[in-house]
Design a protein around this motif. Structure first.
Motif, PDB file in Angstrom:
ATOM      1  N   SER A 138       0.937 -12.295  -0.882  1.00  0.00           N
ATOM      2  CA  SER A 138      -0.120 -11.317  -0.666  1.00  0.00           C
ATOM      3  C   SER A 138      -0.662 -11.517   0.733  1.00  0.00           C
ATOM      4  CB  SER A 138      -1.248 -11.498  -1.681  1.00  0.00           C
ATOM      5  OG  SER A 138      -2.346 -10.666  -1.377  1.00  0.00           O
ATOM      6  N   LEU A 139      -1.018 -10.430   1.383  1.00  0.00           N
ATOM      7  CA  LEU A 139      -1.680 -10.538   2.675  1.00  0.00           C
ATOM      8  C   LEU A 139      -3.197 -10.434   2.555  1.00  0.00           C
ATOM      9  CD1 LEU A 139       0.606  -8.492   5.090  1.00  0.00           C
ATOM     10  CD2 LEU A 139       0.818 -10.853   4.307  1.00  0.00           C
ATOM     11  N   ALA A 140      -3.678  -9.924   1.416  1.00  0.00           N
ATOM     12  CA  ALA A 140      -5.102  -9.605   1.313  1.00  0.00           C
ATOM     13  C   ALA A 140      -5.874 -10.480   0.338  1.00  0.00           C
ATOM     14  CB  ALA A 140      -5.263  -8.131   0.919  1.00  0.00           C
ATOM     15  N   GLN A 141      -5.261 -10.859  -0.786  1.00  0.00           N
ATOM     16  CA  GLN A 141      -6.006 -11.588  -1.810  1.00  0.00           C
ATOM     17  C   GLN A 141      -5.037 -12.343  -2.712  1.00  0.00           C
ATOM     18  OE1 GLN A 141      -7.660  -9.046  -5.032  1.00  0.00           O
ATOM     19  NE2 GLN A 141      -6.629  -7.344  -4.015  1.00  0.00           N
ATOM     20  N   GLY A 142      -5.560 -13.294  -3.434  1.00  0.00           N
ATOM     21  CA  GLY A 142      -4.730 -14.049  -4.362  1.00  0.00           C
ATOM     22  C   GLY A 142      -5.107 -13.793  -5.797  1.00  0.00           C
ATOM     23  N   ASN A 143      -4.306 -14.338  -6.711  1.00  0.00           N
ATOM     24  CA  ASN A 143      -4.679 -14.311  -8.126  1.00  0.00           C
ATOM     25  C   ASN A 143      -4.688 -15.710  -8.746  1.00  0.00           C
ATOM     26  OD1 ASN A 143      -1.916 -14.714  -8.264  1.00  0.00           O
ATOM     27  ND2 ASN A 143      -1.491 -12.923  -9.528  1.00  0.00           N
ATOM     28  N   MET A 144      -4.390 -16.728  -7.928  1.00  0.00           N
ATOM     29  CA  MET A 144      -4.559 -18.116  -8.351  1.00  0.00           C
ATOM     30  C   MET A 144      -5.749 -18.748  -7.637  1.00  0.00           C
ATOM     31  SD  MET A 144      -2.553 -18.947 -10.759  1.00  0.00           S
ATOM     32  CE  MET A 144      -2.467 -20.730 -10.787  1.00  0.00           C
ATOM     33  N   ASN A 190      10.034  -8.385   5.369  1.00  0.00           N
ATOM     34  CA  ASN A 190       9.581  -7.007   5.241  1.00  0.00           C
ATOM     35  C   ASN A 190       8.548  -6.978   4.119  1.00  0.00           C
ATOM     36  OD1 ASN A 190       9.624  -4.122   5.622  1.00  0.00           O
ATOM     37  ND2 ASN A 190      10.805  -3.988   3.735  1.00  0.00           N
ATOM     38  N   VAL A 191       7.296  -6.719   4.444  1.00  0.00           N
ATOM     39  CA  VAL A 191       6.198  -6.805   3.486  1.00  0.00           C
ATOM     40  C   VAL A 191       5.830  -5.413   2.984  1.00  0.00           C
ATOM     41  CG1 VAL A 191       3.824  -7.550   3.103  1.00  0.00           C
ATOM     42  CG2 VAL A 191       5.318  -8.863   4.630  1.00  0.00           C
ATOM     43  N   CYS A 192       5.856  -5.236   1.664  1.00  0.00           N
ATOM     44  CA  CYS A 192       5.419  -3.973   1.076  1.00  0.00           C
ATOM     45  C   CYS A 192       3.902  -3.976   0.983  1.00  0.00           C
ATOM     46  CB  CYS A 192       6.045  -3.782  -0.308  1.00  0.00           C
ATOM     47  SG  CYS A 192       7.823  -3.491  -0.235  1.00  0.00           S
ATOM     48  N   LEU A 193       3.301  -2.931   1.522  1.00  0.00           N
ATOM     49  CA  LEU A 193       1.847  -2.848   1.615  1.00  0.00           C
ATOM     50  C   LEU A 193       1.246  -1.856   0.626  1.00  0.00           C
ATOM     51  CD1 LEU A 193       1.626  -2.824   5.509  1.00  0.00           C
ATOM     52  CD2 LEU A 193       1.233  -4.775   3.984  1.00  0.00           C
ATOM     53  N   ILE A 201       7.316  -8.153  -2.167  1.00  0.00           N
ATOM     54  CA  ILE A 201       6.474  -7.209  -2.894  1.00  0.00           C
ATOM     55  C   ILE A 201       5.384  -8.032  -3.555  1.00  0.00           C
ATOM     56  CG2 ILE A 201       6.373  -5.414  -4.667  1.00  0.00           C
ATOM     57  CD1 ILE A 201       9.430  -5.079  -4.241  1.00  0.00           C
ATOM     58  N   GLY A 202       4.215  -8.024  -2.942  1.00  0.00           N
ATOM     59  CA  GLY A 202       3.145  -8.892  -3.401  1.00  0.00           C
ATOM     60  C   GLY A 202       1.991  -8.131  -4.018  1.00  0.00           C
ATOM     61  N   LEU A 203       0.873  -8.820  -4.123  1.00  0.00           N
ATOM     62  CA  LEU A 203      -0.296  -8.245  -4.784  1.00  0.00           C
ATOM     63  C   LEU A 203      -0.853  -7.048  -4.042  1.00  0.00           C
ATOM     64  CD1 LEU A 203      -2.201 -11.509  -5.788  1.00  0.00           C
ATOM     65  CD2 LEU A 203      -0.549 -10.204  -7.126  1.00  0.00           C
ATOM     66  N   ASP A 204      -0.536  -6.900  -2.741  1.00  0.00           N
ATOM     67  CA  ASP A 204      -0.971  -5.731  -1.993  1.00  0.00           C
ATOM     68  C   ASP A 204      -0.489  -4.453  -2.668  1.00  0.00           C
ATOM     69  OD1 ASP A 204      -1.843  -7.375   0.498  1.00  0.00           O
ATOM     70  OD2 ASP A 204       0.230  -7.969   0.141  1.00  0.00           O
ATOM     71  N   CYS A 205       0.721  -4.504  -3.231  1.00  0.00           N
ATOM     72  CA  CYS A 205       1.285  -3.363  -3.962  1.00  0.00           C
ATOM     73  C   CYS A 205       0.978  -3.409  -5.455  1.00  0.00           C
ATOM     74  CB  CYS A 205       2.802  -3.341  -3.806  1.00  0.00           C
ATOM     75  SG  CYS A 205       3.391  -2.607  -2.295  1.00  0.00           S
TER      76      CYS A 205
END
Length: 303
Positions: free
Chosen positions: A152-158, A280-283, A186-190
């Protein structure tokens, strides 16, 4: 076009949804499933993978992998996925068995004997992949690309900055991200914004045995808000088939491996420290298209 893939996973509700689509979509040739400790212990994730292969009556081999991260202690997510990993539906005990060899050796052999490079989709911690790249670097030319759910680039979940899959084994994630292999994250941003809506889940529940199974396990997922349920790993399969539905950008991404920010994925967004990119980060994702696609996958391919 047929997409030839390997899936490394830790089923897990959202892994189960991704596997269901990968096992049944006619455009996908799923050639191997490897499992890892993550959402629950590896014995349970392996059993869950076998259950899904048997549920859909497919002939896809399953191999059990790492029981713990490379260096840090395992912290599972059974509070999210339930004691079994896919609570909410009674699959029964699988009658099929996994490979006797370990997942990393099976991955190495599968890649080296393939006549073309294969795509690896990873929806759990990246321990197996870190070991694979470290022990058998000769497989790199046989990996077409990594499509990863994690980061994630913006926030975590742990923690406030760390997403679960990367947090679980940040040292392995760092090996994967620095491998030089084409990688999409493909992280939490998506995945936190592109949720499966309650309306979609309710429609799926009416679509036969498979639809009832998927809706039943989704209903047990506590990662839910007024817009729906975050079925994180499912977006890897959607990306494989429909990358045009994502907004993405290439960055240099580092993984924090110690301290209070352990597991954070940090992008050099200003290009201040790196003149090249590695991920390549999915936003963002087209949420309506994602929901429509998932409904069609169940309706057309799982009946």
């Amino acid at each position: 076009m047929t997409y030839r893939i390997l899936i490394d996973c830790d089923p897990g509700i959202d892994d189960a949804c991704a596997l269901s689509c990968a096992l049944t979509d006619p455009e996908i040739s799923l050639e191997l499933i490897t499992t890892v400790a993550g959402n629950v212990a590896v014995d349970k994730t392996t059993k869950n993978a076998l259950r899904l292969v048997e549920f859909f009556n497919k002939d896809v081999p399953v191999a059990a992998g790492a029981r713990k991260p490379l260096l840090k202690q395992l912290e599972d997510a059974s509070e999210v996925h339930g004691e079994s990993g896919i609570d909410g539906y009674d699959f029964g005990e699988p009658s099929i068995k996994p490979f006797s060899d370990d997942a990393v050796s099976i991955l190495k052999d599968k890649l080296l004997h393939s006549n073309v490079p294969l795509t690896i989709i990873a929806t759990g911690s990246f321990t197996n992949l870190g070991l694979l790249l470290s022990l058998y670097p000769e497989v790199k030319p046989k990996i077409k690309e990594f499509i990863l759910m994690g980061g994630s680039l913006a926030q975590g979940n742990m923690t406030s900055v760390a997403e679960f899959n990367v947090f679980t084994d940040p040292h392995a994630a760092r090996i994967v991200f620095s491998s030089g292999i084409k990688t999409t994250m493909i992280g939490l941003d998506c995945t936190l914004s592109g949720r499966i809506s309650d309306e979609t889940k309710d429609k799926i529940k009416l679509l036969g045995k498979a639809g009832n199974m998927l809706a039943s396990i989704i209903e047990r997922d506590i990662d839910h808000d007024e817009t729906g349920t975050a079925i994180h790993d499912l977006q890897t399969i959607f990306y494989l088939l429909h990358p045009e539905r994502f907004t993405d950008k290439k960055f240099w991404v580092d993984v924090v491996c110690e301290g209070p920010a352990i597991g954070a994925t940090v992008a050099d967004i200003r290009k201040a420290y790196h003149d090249k990119t590695n991920v390549n980060v999915c936003l963002d994702v087209d949420t309506d298209a994602f929901n429509k696609w998932f409904l069609e996958e169940v309706e057309k391919n799982m009946q």
